[in-house]
Design a protein around this motif. Structure first.
Motif, PDB file in Angstrom:
ATOM      1  N   GLY A 102       0.829  -1.192   0.000  1.00  0.00           N
ATOM      2  CA  GLY A 102       0.000   0.000   0.000  1.00  0.00           C
ATOM      3  C   GLY A 102       0.868   1.248   0.000  1.00  0.00           C
ATOM      4  N   LEU A 103       0.761   2.033  -1.038  1.00  0.00           N
ATOM      5  CA  LEU A 103       1.586   3.234  -1.161  1.00  0.00           C
ATOM      6  C   LEU A 103       0.726   4.489  -1.119  1.00  0.00           C
ATOM      7  CD1 LEU A 103       4.023   1.944  -3.889  1.00  0.00           C
ATOM      8  CD2 LEU A 103       4.450   2.194  -1.458  1.00  0.00           C
ATOM      9  N   GLY A 104      -0.164   4.520  -0.150  1.00  0.00           N
ATOM     10  CA  GLY A 104      -1.007   5.691   0.042  1.00  0.00           C
ATOM     11  C   GLY A 104      -0.273   6.753   0.839  1.00  0.00           C
ATOM     12  N   GLY A 105      -1.023   7.445   1.682  1.00  0.00           N
ATOM     13  CA  GLY A 105      -0.460   8.535   2.460  1.00  0.00           C
ATOM     14  C   GLY A 105       0.626   8.100   3.420  1.00  0.00           C
ATOM     15  N   VAL A 106       0.469   6.957   4.064  1.00  0.00           N
ATOM     16  CA  VAL A 106       1.463   6.482   5.026  1.00  0.00           C
ATOM     17  C   VAL A 106       2.508   5.611   4.340  1.00  0.00           C
ATOM     18  CG1 VAL A 106       1.802   5.094   7.103  1.00  0.00           C
ATOM     19  CG2 VAL A 106      -0.175   6.594   6.932  1.00  0.00           C
ATOM     20  N   GLY A 107       2.084   4.705   3.468  1.00  0.00           N
ATOM     21  CA  GLY A 107       2.998   3.769   2.839  1.00  0.00           C
ATOM     22  C   GLY A 107       4.056   4.427   1.973  1.00  0.00           C
ATOM     23  N   SER A 108       3.691   5.507   1.264  1.00  0.00           N
ATOM     24  CA  SER A 108       4.670   6.175   0.413  1.00  0.00           C
ATOM     25  C   SER A 108       5.765   6.830   1.249  1.00  0.00           C
ATOM     26  CB  SER A 108       3.993   7.214  -0.482  1.00  0.00           C
ATOM     27  OG  SER A 108       3.333   8.188   0.315  1.00  0.00           O
ATOM     28  N   LEU A 114      12.368   4.240   4.553  1.00  0.00           N
ATOM     29  CA  LEU A 114      13.098   2.972   4.560  1.00  0.00           C
ATOM     30  C   LEU A 114      14.240   3.010   3.551  1.00  0.00           C
ATOM     31  CD1 LEU A 114      10.135   0.476   4.848  1.00  0.00           C
ATOM     32  CD2 LEU A 114      11.997   0.732   6.486  1.00  0.00           C
ATOM     33  N   LEU A 115      13.966   3.563   2.385  1.00  0.00           N
ATOM     34  CA  LEU A 115      14.995   3.663   1.360  1.00  0.00           C
ATOM     35  C   LEU A 115      16.126   4.578   1.825  1.00  0.00           C
ATOM     36  CD1 LEU A 115      15.738   2.829  -1.511  1.00  0.00           C
ATOM     37  CD2 LEU A 115      14.566   4.869  -2.302  1.00  0.00           C
ATOM     38  N   ARG A 116      15.771   5.687   2.450  1.00  0.00           N
ATOM     39  CA  ARG A 116      16.787   6.626   2.928  1.00  0.00           C
ATOM     40  C   ARG A 116      17.596   6.072   4.092  1.00  0.00           C
ATOM     41  NH1 ARG A 116      14.344  12.453   3.600  1.00  0.00           N
ATOM     42  NH2 ARG A 116      15.391  13.293   1.781  1.00  0.00           N
ATOM     43  N   SER A 117      17.023   5.113   4.819  1.00  0.00           N
ATOM     44  CA  SER A 117      17.752   4.537   5.944  1.00  0.00           C
ATOM     45  C   SER A 117      18.737   3.465   5.498  1.00  0.00           C
ATOM     46  CB  SER A 117      16.783   3.958   6.979  1.00  0.00           C
ATOM     47  OG  SER A 117      16.142   2.825   6.456  1.00  0.00           O
ATOM     48  N   GLY A 118      18.694   3.091   4.225  1.00  0.00           N
ATOM     49  CA  GLY A 118      19.685   2.162   3.703  1.00  0.00           C
ATOM     50  C   GLY A 118      19.227   0.727   3.610  1.00  0.00           C
ATOM     51  N   VAL A 119      17.927   0.470   3.592  1.00  0.00           N
ATOM     52  CA  VAL A 119      17.422  -0.900   3.457  1.00  0.00           C
ATOM     53  C   VAL A 119      17.930  -1.474   2.138  1.00  0.00           C
ATOM     54  CG1 VAL A 119      15.332  -2.266   3.113  1.00  0.00           C
ATOM     55  CG2 VAL A 119      15.401  -0.552   4.893  1.00  0.00           C
TER      56      VAL A 119
END
Length: 140
Positions: A102-108, A114-119
């Motif tokens: 789900g890439l709505g208001g919270v998921g996006s 998560l991407l910025r944290s280096g996952v």
């Protein structure tokens, strides 16, 4: 029957109607999620993630995390995380695999953080359908 009793009966009837409608909506959502469960499982398997039953853990392929953290640019971007958590913890984060459904208001926003944290690996799943007739705004 008194006016007060009629009001209470009306309130009770409205409450029962709302309860019945919400139960029907929840049942509809649950049946839809069961149909999508097979789709998500096949999507995970096609991306190289082995998934077993409901209680099993998800196995992932670890992509050379030490090579990624040895890169000067990536190391600079993650310097605050490394200082706060330590290098070993950051290696665990870099080697992790996260699925955002789900890439709505919270998921996006969660996916972005998560991407910025280096996952290391991030799988984004969203069941919305894009309509060509709608105006799309693409931010580069």
């Amino acid at each position: 029957m008194g006016e007060r009793a009629r009001q209470w009966l009306l309130v009770a009837g409205a409450g029962a109607a709302v309860g019945a409608l919400s139960t029907a909506a929840v049942m509809r959502i649950l049946s839809r999620s069961k149909r999508r469960e097979g789709y998500v499982r096949s999507l995970l398997e096609s991306n190289g993630v082995a998934s077993g039953g409901a209680g099993s853990s998800v196995g992932t392929r670890v992509v050379a995390t030490s090579d990624l953290l040895d890169d000067e640019v990536v190391s600079e971007q993650l310097t605050r995380n490394i200082q706060f958590f330590g290098m070993e913890s950051q290696k665990k984060v870099t080697g992790s695999f996260v699925v955002v459904i789900g890439l709505g208001g919270v998921g996006s926003h969660a996916a972005s953080m998560l991407l910025r944290s280096g996952v290391g690996r991030l799988l984004l799943v969203d069941f919305d359908q894009v309509d060509i007739n709608k105006e799309l705004i693409i931010i580069c």
